[in-house]
Design an enzyme around this catalytic site. Structure first.
Site, PDB file in Angstrom:
ATOM      1  N   ALA A   1      22.836 -16.848 -38.243  1.00 47.49           N
ATOM      2  CA  ALA A   1      23.463 -15.716 -37.579  1.00 47.49           C
ATOM      3  C   ALA A   1      22.740 -14.454 -38.064  1.00 47.49           C
ATOM      4  O   ALA A   1      22.094 -14.460 -39.117  1.00 47.49           O
ATOM      5  CB  ALA A   1      24.943 -15.654 -37.932  1.00 47.49           C
TER       6      ALA A   1
ATOM      7  N   GLY B   1      23.808 -20.568 -39.153  1.00 47.53           N
ATOM      8  CA  GLY B   1      24.135 -20.732 -37.741  1.00 47.53           C
ATOM      9  C   GLY B   1      23.068 -21.514 -36.981  1.00 47.53           C
ATOM     10  O   GLY B   1      23.371 -22.165 -35.984  1.00 47.53           O
TER      11      GLY B   1
ATOM     12  N   GLU C   1      23.871 -25.020 -37.503  1.00 44.85           N
ATOM     13  CA  GLU C   1      25.122 -25.290 -36.771  1.00 44.85           C
ATOM     14  C   GLU C   1      24.862 -25.435 -35.266  1.00 44.85           C
ATOM     15  O   GLU C   1      25.442 -26.310 -34.613  1.00 44.85           O
ATOM     16  CB  GLU C   1      26.135 -24.173 -37.048  1.00 44.85           C
ATOM     17  CG  GLU C   1      26.619 -24.210 -38.497  1.00 44.85           C
ATOM     18  CD  GLU C   1      27.482 -23.015 -38.877  1.00 44.85           C
ATOM     19  OE1 GLU C   1      27.061 -21.866 -38.614  1.00 44.85           O
ATOM     20  OE2 GLU C   1      28.569 -23.219 -39.434  1.00 44.85           O
TER      21      GLU C   1
ATOM     22  N   GLU D   1      24.845 -19.951 -46.408  1.00 47.82           N
ATOM     23  CA  GLU D   1      25.821 -18.850 -46.340  1.00 47.82           C
ATOM     24  C   GLU D   1      26.360 -18.476 -47.713  1.00 47.82           C
ATOM     25  O   GLU D   1      26.646 -17.320 -48.003  1.00 47.82           O
ATOM     26  CB  GLU D   1      26.984 -19.236 -45.423  1.00 47.82           C
ATOM     27  CG  GLU D   1      26.641 -19.278 -43.939  1.00 47.82           C
ATOM     28  CD  GLU D   1      26.146 -20.633 -43.463  1.00 47.82           C
ATOM     29  OE1 GLU D   1      25.780 -21.485 -44.307  1.00 47.82           O
ATOM     30  OE2 GLU D   1      26.109 -20.839 -42.241  1.00 47.82           O
TER      31      GLU D   1
HETATM   32  C1  HXC Z   1      18.751 -11.270 -39.604  1.00 51.70           C
HETATM   33  C2  HXC Z   1      16.797 -12.210 -40.321  1.00 51.70           C
HETATM   34  C3  HXC Z   1      17.465 -13.410 -40.621  1.00 51.70           C
HETATM   35  C4  HXC Z   1      18.868 -13.482 -40.381  1.00 51.70           C
HETATM   36  C5  HXC Z   1      15.402 -13.662 -41.119  1.00 51.70           C
HETATM   37  N1  HXC Z   1      15.527 -12.416 -40.638  1.00 51.70           N
HETATM   38  N2  HXC Z   1      16.563 -14.286 -41.118  1.00 51.70           N
HETATM   39  N3  HXC Z   1      17.454 -11.168 -39.822  1.00 51.70           N
HETATM   40  N4  HXC Z   1      19.451 -12.377 -39.865  1.00 51.70           N
HETATM   41  N5  HXC Z   1      19.579 -14.567 -40.582  1.00 51.70           N
HETATM   42  C6  HXC Z   1      14.473 -11.395 -40.491  1.00 51.70           C
HETATM   43  C7  HXC Z   1      14.096 -10.748 -41.803  1.00 51.70           C
HETATM   44  O1  HXC Z   1      15.003  -9.748 -42.117  1.00 51.70           O
HETATM   45  C8  HXC Z   1      12.737 -10.232 -41.486  1.00 51.70           C
HETATM   46  O2  HXC Z   1      12.834  -9.060 -40.727  1.00 51.70           O
HETATM   47  C9  HXC Z   1      12.149 -11.290 -40.555  1.00 51.70           C
HETATM   48  O3  HXC Z   1      13.283 -11.993 -40.023  1.00 51.70           O
HETATM   49  C10 HXC Z   1      11.274 -12.274 -41.274  1.00 51.70           C
HETATM   50  O4  HXC Z   1      11.994 -12.826 -42.362  1.00 51.70           O
HETATM   51  P1  HXC Z   1      11.407 -12.932 -43.845  1.00 51.70           P
HETATM   52  O5  HXC Z   1      12.549 -13.100 -44.754  1.00 51.70           O
HETATM   53  O6  HXC Z   1      10.481 -11.812 -44.114  1.00 51.70           O
HETATM   54  O7  HXC Z   1      10.558 -14.277 -43.713  1.00 51.70           O
HETATM   55  P2  HXC Z   1      10.228 -15.339 -44.890  1.00 51.70           P
HETATM   56  O8  HXC Z   1       9.867 -14.623 -46.144  1.00 51.70           O
HETATM   57  O9  HXC Z   1       9.233 -16.262 -44.272  1.00 51.70           O
HETATM   58  O10 HXC Z   1      11.594 -16.112 -45.152  1.00 51.70           O
HETATM   59  C11 HXC Z   1      12.186 -16.934 -44.187  1.00 51.70           C
HETATM   60  C12 HXC Z   1      13.636 -17.263 -44.565  1.00 51.70           C
HETATM   61  C13 HXC Z   1      14.426 -15.960 -44.839  1.00 51.70           C
HETATM   62  C14 HXC Z   1      13.672 -18.171 -45.806  1.00 51.70           C
HETATM   63  C15 HXC Z   1      14.250 -18.055 -43.396  1.00 51.70           C
HETATM   64  O11 HXC Z   1      14.207 -15.088 -43.737  1.00 51.70           O
HETATM   65  C16 HXC Z   1      15.890 -16.150 -45.004  1.00 51.70           C
HETATM   66  O12 HXC Z   1      16.347 -16.591 -46.050  1.00 51.70           O
HETATM   67  N6  HXC Z   1      16.658 -15.774 -43.976  1.00 51.70           N
HETATM   68  C17 HXC Z   1      18.109 -15.814 -44.053  1.00 51.70           C
HETATM   69  C18 HXC Z   1      18.630 -17.219 -43.980  1.00 51.70           C
HETATM   70  C19 HXC Z   1      20.136 -17.248 -44.053  1.00 51.70           C
HETATM   71  O13 HXC Z   1      20.747 -16.831 -45.049  1.00 51.70           O
HETATM   72  N7  HXC Z   1      20.763 -17.716 -42.993  1.00 51.70           N
HETATM   73  C20 HXC Z   1      22.196 -17.822 -42.911  1.00 51.70           C
HETATM   74  C21 HXC Z   1      22.739 -16.579 -42.327  1.00 51.70           C
HETATM   75  S1  HXC Z   1      24.485 -16.595 -42.373  1.00 51.70           S
HETATM   76  P3  HXC Z   1      12.289  -7.628 -41.284  1.00 51.70           P
HETATM   77  O14 HXC Z   1      12.632  -6.676 -40.178  1.00 51.70           O
HETATM   78  O15 HXC Z   1      13.010  -7.380 -42.554  1.00 51.70           O
HETATM   79  O16 HXC Z   1      10.813  -7.862 -41.467  1.00 51.70           O
HETATM   80  C22 HXC Z   1      24.952 -17.495 -41.073  1.00 51.70           C
HETATM   81  C23 HXC Z   1      26.432 -17.551 -40.878  1.00 51.70           C
HETATM   82  C24 HXC Z   1      26.800 -18.588 -39.883  1.00 51.70           C
HETATM   83  O17 HXC Z   1      24.203 -18.070 -40.368  1.00 51.70           O
HETATM   84  C25 HXC Z   1      28.247 -18.580 -39.663  1.00 51.70           C
HETATM   85  C26 HXC Z   1      28.675 -18.478 -38.264  1.00 51.70           C
HETATM   86  C27 HXC Z   1      27.693 -18.721 -37.234  1.00 51.70           C
END
Ligand code: HXC
Length: 260
Positions: free
Chosen positions: A68, A111, A114, A134
């Site tokens: 998400a 997400g 999911e 999460e």
């Molecule tokens: C918003 C995101 C994002 C996310 C990545 N980006 N994941 N933006 N929401 N979930 C954005 C980053 O901010 C960044 O933008 C760009 O994508 C590239 O990401 P990087 O982190 O620079 O890439 P990398 O170093 O290759 O790392 C990849 C990654 C990391 C390991 C996947 O991005 C990451 O950990 N993302 C979050 C994963 C996460 O926690 N997902 C769960 C979310 S909670 P900018 O503009 O900064 O360059 C969730 C809740 C679900 O899903 C519940 C209900 C649906």
């Protein structure tokens, strides 16, 4: 129609496989509200298309979807979530009647994992990573991560993933039964389309009955599920495709299904 955050097209023999590609590369396909709306309408459009037998949902080689949109969630409060109906509409995916195959390359996190699990079959690329991270950002899965994952891989493994946040790779996902097969990343989408074509050899009506019946097993007791299955099985005998399928077998020829 064209969409901002997804590409929708038709592939495979006679365009019998819908292909929906999540397309928000700058954010690794983070699932913002607009993207989820686009996804919903793209899927509904292909579900309603009489030529389409199955739908493949994919992302990029780097990310199926990184979750998400954290930037969208960052400043939300409880009331924004609850009264604002946050995540309402995400389950539209589970109401698609045709089989949906997730072709997961790269990250399927939060997400993203999911959404993959809402699909009917998951195929993975060798570099795929599945996780429910999460917990690392102070929340828990909200679209099935604690429920569908537990049903797919069992309590101990699902618990570990949800409370450590550690992802698993494609190999592990395959051994644990989360995905049905693993492919070279550049072959993955083609393999998913081929699978869709094989589904397309069968009657669309009967395929949707088989899908509904398998999915029922997730929602009900064994006794009720068996009854549901039996009723749908009997129901197939009200179709022309059942007569055609069995007649073709007896006459030693290929069936000519008419989806009726
Ligand atoms: C918003 C995101 C994002 C996310 C990545 N980006 N994941 N933006 N929401 N979930 C954005 C980053 O901010 C960044 O933008 C760009 O994508 C590239 O990401 P990087 O982190 O620079 O890439 P990398 O170093 O290759 O790392 C990849 C990654 C990391 C390991 C996947 O991005 C990451 O950990 N993302 C979050 C994963 C996460 O926690 N997902 C769960 C979310 S909670 P900018 O503009 O900064 O360059 C969730 C809740 C679900 O899903 C519940 C209900 C649906």
């Amino acid at each position: 129609p064209s969409y901002k955050y997804v590409l929708a097209e038709k592939r495979g023999e006679g365009g019998c496989v819908g292909l929906v590609t999540l397309n928000r590369p700058k954010a690794l396909n983070a699932l913002c509200g607009e993207l989820m709306e686009d996804l919903k309408y793209a899927l509904l459009e292909l579900d309603a298309d009489p030529n389409v037998a199955a739908i493949v949902l994919t992302g990029s080689e780097k990310a199926f979807a990184a979750g998400a949109d954290i930037k969208e969630m960052q400043h939300k409060g409880f009331v924004d979530c609850y009264a604002g109906g946050f995540l309402q509409g995400w389950d539209a995916l589970t109401r698609i009647r045709k089989p949906v195959i997730a072709a997961v390359n790269g990250y399927a996190l939060g997400g993203g994992c999911e959404v993959a699990m809402m699909c009917d079959i998951i195929l993975a690329g060798e570099k795929a990573k599945f996780g429910q991270p999460e917990i690392s950002i102070g929340t828990i899965p909200g679209a099935g991560g604690t429920q569908r994952l537990t049903k797919a891989i069992g309590k101990s493994r699902a618990m570990q993933m949800c409370i450590t946040g550690d992802p698993i790779n494609a190999q592990q996902a395959s051994e644990w039964g989360l995905v049905s097969s693993v492919h070279a990343p550049d072959q993955l989408v083609n393999e998913a389309i081929k699978l869709g074509e094989r589904i397309g050899n069968h009657s669309k009506v009967i395929v949707s009955m088989a899908k509904a019946s398998v999915n029922k097993s997730y929602e009900t007791s064994l006794a009720e599920g068996l009854q549901f299955e039996k009723n749908l099985f009997y129901g197939t005998f009200a179709t022309k495709d059942q007569t055609e399928g069995m007649t073709a077998f007896v006459e030693k020829r290929k069936p000519n299904f008419t989806d009726s």
